[in-house]
Design a protein around this motif. Sequence first.
Motif, PDB file in Angstrom:
ATOM      1  N   LEU A  67      42.651  56.855  24.928  1.00 12.62           N
ATOM      2  CA  LEU A  67      43.652  55.851  25.831  1.00 12.62           C
ATOM      3  C   LEU A  67      44.333  56.878  26.716  1.00 12.62           C
ATOM      4  CD1 LEU A  67      44.990  53.915  22.910  1.00 12.62           C
ATOM      5  CD2 LEU A  67      43.006  53.410  24.477  1.00 12.62           C
ATOM      6  N   MET A  68      44.497  58.203  26.418  1.00  8.98           N
ATOM      7  CA  MET A  68      45.583  59.101  27.140  1.00  8.98           C
ATOM      8  C   MET A  68      44.828  60.461  27.785  1.00  8.98           C
ATOM      9  SD  MET A  68      48.655  59.037  24.321  1.00  8.98           S
ATOM     10  CE  MET A  68      49.548  57.701  24.033  1.00  8.98           C
ATOM     11  N   GLY A  69      43.513  60.570  27.248  1.00  7.58           N
ATOM     12  CA  GLY A  69      42.735  61.791  27.555  1.00  7.58           C
ATOM     13  C   GLY A  69      43.153  63.142  26.878  1.00  7.58           C
ATOM     14  N   VAL A  70      43.888  63.124  26.011  1.00  6.31           N
ATOM     15  CA  VAL A  70      44.161  64.210  25.271  1.00  6.31           C
ATOM     16  C   VAL A  70      43.744  64.267  23.790  1.00  6.31           C
ATOM     17  CG1 VAL A  70      46.240  64.723  26.563  1.00  6.31           C
ATOM     18  CG2 VAL A  70      46.471  63.703  24.437  1.00  6.31           C
ATOM     19  N   THR A  71      43.724  65.422  23.226  1.00  2.00           N
ATOM     20  CA  THR A  71      43.160  65.327  21.749  1.00  2.00           C
ATOM     21  C   THR A  71      44.403  65.552  20.791  1.00  2.00           C
ATOM     22  OG1 THR A  71      42.827  67.706  22.017  1.00  2.00           O
ATOM     23  CG2 THR A  71      40.850  66.305  21.952  1.00  2.00           C
ATOM     24  N   GLY A  72      44.415  65.506  19.637  1.00  2.00           N
ATOM     25  CA  GLY A  72      45.696  65.422  18.655  1.00  2.00           C
ATOM     26  C   GLY A  72      45.661  64.385  17.935  1.00  2.00           C
ATOM     27  N   GLN A  73      47.068  64.078  17.326  1.00  2.00           N
ATOM     28  CA  GLN A  73      47.553  63.195  16.527  1.00  2.00           C
ATOM     29  C   GLN A  73      48.920  62.857  17.141  1.00  2.00           C
ATOM     30  OE1 GLN A  73      45.911  61.536  13.799  1.00  2.00           O
ATOM     31  NE2 GLN A  73      44.057  62.708  14.683  1.00  2.00           N
ATOM     32  N   ILE A  74      49.354  61.550  17.043  1.00  2.00           N
ATOM     33  CA  ILE A  74      50.622  61.178  17.421  1.00  2.00           C
ATOM     34  C   ILE A  74      51.689  61.847  16.841  1.00  2.00           C
ATOM     35  CG2 ILE A  74      52.323  59.187  17.106  1.00  2.00           C
ATOM     36  CD1 ILE A  74      50.604  58.511  19.547  1.00  2.00           C
ATOM     37  N   HIS A  75      51.732  62.082  15.597  1.00  2.00           N
ATOM     38  CA  HIS A  75      52.590  62.895  14.903  1.00  2.00           C
ATOM     39  C   HIS A  75      52.938  64.351  15.331  1.00  2.00           C
ATOM     40  CE1 HIS A  75      49.304  63.513  12.310  1.00  2.00           C
ATOM     41  NE2 HIS A  75      50.088  64.601  12.129  1.00  2.00           N
ATOM     42  N   ASP A  76      52.076  64.698  16.180  1.00  2.00           N
ATOM     43  CA  ASP A  76      52.000  66.067  16.666  1.00  2.00           C
ATOM     44  C   ASP A  76      52.833  66.293  17.991  1.00  2.00           C
ATOM     45  OD1 ASP A  76      50.220  67.178  14.862  1.00  2.00           O
ATOM     46  OD2 ASP A  76      48.564  66.830  16.003  1.00  2.00           O
ATOM     47  N   PHE A  77      53.335  65.051  18.581  1.00  2.25           N
ATOM     48  CA  PHE A  77      53.907  64.948  19.884  1.00  2.25           C
ATOM     49  C   PHE A  77      55.487  64.382  19.496  1.00  2.25           C
ATOM     50  CE2 PHE A  77      49.434  65.088  20.812  1.00  2.25           C
ATOM     51  CZ  PHE A  77      49.553  65.716  22.152  1.00  2.25           C
ATOM     52  N   ASN A  78      56.542  64.705  20.214  1.00  2.91           N
ATOM     53  CA  ASN A  78      57.520  64.200  20.433  1.00  2.91           C
ATOM     54  C   ASN A  78      57.393  63.154  21.466  1.00  2.91           C
ATOM     55  OD1 ASN A  78      59.390  65.846  18.711  1.00  2.91           O
ATOM     56  ND2 ASN A  78      59.605  67.276  20.427  1.00  2.91           N
ATOM     57  N   TYR A  79      57.984  62.034  21.402  1.00  4.60           N
ATOM     58  CA  TYR A  79      58.032  60.798  22.208  1.00  4.60           C
ATOM     59  C   TYR A  79      57.977  61.103  23.780  1.00  4.60           C
ATOM     60  CZ  TYR A  79      58.466  56.306  24.267  1.00  4.60           C
ATOM     61  OH  TYR A  79      58.343  55.074  25.006  1.00  4.60           O
ATOM     62  N   ASP A  80      58.974  61.889  24.121  1.00  2.00           N
ATOM     63  CA  ASP A  80      59.026  62.264  25.496  1.00  2.00           C
ATOM     64  C   ASP A  80      57.797  63.227  26.057  1.00  2.00           C
ATOM     65  OD1 ASP A  80      61.317  60.615  26.093  1.00  2.00           O
ATOM     66  OD2 ASP A  80      62.694  62.397  25.573  1.00  2.00           O
ATOM     67  N   GLU A  81      57.317  63.837  25.071  1.00  8.37           N
ATOM     68  CA  GLU A  81      55.989  64.675  25.426  1.00  8.37           C
ATOM     69  C   GLU A  81      54.523  63.777  25.332  1.00  8.37           C
ATOM     70  OE1 GLU A  81      57.756  68.551  23.220  1.00  8.37           O
ATOM     71  OE2 GLU A  81      56.200  67.412  22.115  1.00  8.37           O
ATOM     72  N   LEU A  82      54.687  62.544  25.019  1.00  6.28           N
ATOM     73  CA  LEU A  82      53.406  61.973  25.105  1.00  6.28           C
ATOM     74  C   LEU A  82      52.901  61.928  26.458  1.00  6.28           C
ATOM     75  CD1 LEU A  82      54.083  59.221  22.457  1.00  6.28           C
ATOM     76  CD2 LEU A  82      52.518  60.961  22.278  1.00  6.28           C
ATOM     77  N   PRO A  83      51.586  62.136  26.662  1.00 12.17           N
ATOM     78  CA  PRO A  83      51.053  61.884  27.957  1.00 12.17           C
ATOM     79  C   PRO A  83      50.941  60.246  28.267  1.00 12.17           C
ATOM     80  CG  PRO A  83      49.314  62.288  26.393  1.00 12.17           C
ATOM     81  CD  PRO A  83      50.634  62.443  25.702  1.00 12.17           C
ATOM     82  N   PRO A  84      50.994  59.867  29.669  1.00  5.89           N
ATOM     83  CA  PRO A  84      50.684  58.430  29.738  1.00  5.89           C
ATOM     84  C   PRO A  84      49.403  57.934  29.607  1.00  5.89           C
ATOM     85  CG  PRO A  84      50.743  59.949  31.765  1.00  5.89           C
ATOM     86  CD  PRO A  84      51.004  60.922  30.760  1.00  5.89           C
ATOM     87  N   PHE A  85      49.406  56.593  29.465  1.00  3.94           N
ATOM     88  CA  PHE A  85      47.809  56.061  29.346  1.00  3.94           C
ATOM     89  C   PHE A  85      47.075  56.284  30.394  1.00  3.94           C
ATOM     90  CE2 PHE A  85      50.385  53.012  26.354  1.00  3.94           C
ATOM     91  CZ  PHE A  85      49.554  53.406  25.271  1.00  3.94           C
ATOM     92  N   LYS A  86      46.082  56.169  30.352  1.00  2.00           N
ATOM     93  CA  LYS A  86      44.929  56.148  31.660  1.00  2.00           C
ATOM     94  C   LYS A  86      45.324  54.689  32.315  1.00  2.00           C
ATOM     95  CE  LYS A  86      41.361  58.651  29.221  1.00  2.00           C
ATOM     96  NZ  LYS A  86      40.106  58.543  28.908  1.00  2.00           N
ATOM     97  N   GLN A  87      45.063  54.667  33.457  1.00  2.00           N
ATOM     98  CA  GLN A  87      45.080  53.429  34.470  1.00  2.00           C
ATOM     99  C   GLN A  87      44.255  52.251  33.898  1.00  2.00           C
ATOM    100  OE1 GLN A  87      45.780  54.570  38.456  1.00  2.00           O
ATOM    101  NE2 GLN A  87      47.883  55.384  37.779  1.00  2.00           N
ATOM    102  N   LEU A  88      43.120  52.764  33.610  1.00  2.00           N
ATOM    103  CA  LEU A  88      42.323  51.734  32.899  1.00  2.00           C
ATOM    104  C   LEU A  88      41.661  52.103  31.515  1.00  2.00           C
ATOM    105  CD1 LEU A  88      39.687  51.032  36.089  1.00  2.00           C
ATOM    106  CD2 LEU A  88      41.335  49.437  34.907  1.00  2.00           C
ATOM    107  N   LEU A  89      41.908  51.117  30.649  1.00  2.00           N
ATOM    108  CA  LEU A  89      41.466  51.322  29.240  1.00  2.00           C
ATOM    109  C   LEU A  89      40.248  50.765  28.998  1.00  2.00           C
ATOM    110  CD1 LEU A  89      44.773  50.822  27.511  1.00  2.00           C
ATOM    111  CD2 LEU A  89      43.824  53.129  28.395  1.00  2.00           C
TER     112      LEU A  89
END
Length: 189
Positions: free
Chosen positions: A75-97
Amino acid sequence: MALAAARLLDTCSPRRPRLVAHRCGAGEAPENTIESVRYCLELKVPLLQLDVMHTKDHKVILFHDVPLERNMEKLMGVTGQIHDFNYDELPPFKQLLQPNAFCPEDAFPVAVKELKVSLFEDACRLLAGTGTQIILEFWQESEELILSVLELLKRHQLLNQIAAWGSPEKASIQAWCRRAAPQIPDTGR
């Protein structure tokens, strides 16, 4: 979750279609987003299933991610887990899912307008007072997450709209849900 949803659906009128928006309409709207909540409300879908998780800084968000699916990558093009990121650091979604595994093979990609991961509290604001029933699924083993979700449900007077909550796989999550709010059906009942 399926058992709780089936019990709820058995109480529906036989003349009404039994609609459940899994991942809040995934495949027709961007899954688990404010955009998909609005879409389902416009369609008057009677039962929404939402996945809730929290970020490293404990923001409760709408997101479904288990290591096997690698949704952050899809969905975002990055590896990792949600709990590894602060909310403001989360990358944006891709424009087409790309549609998820539950969609027909020939399903078209879904356009995304709101590229930021959605906060659960924003969904609560939209759903409060609508009468729409909600199933909440948890994938992170965190009693703190469950208690945070319960607080948001109480704040937005949504307890009576929760059809079920819990985890289809984690007994610890089921136990925490039962202890936190025994009046809400869980997936084991």
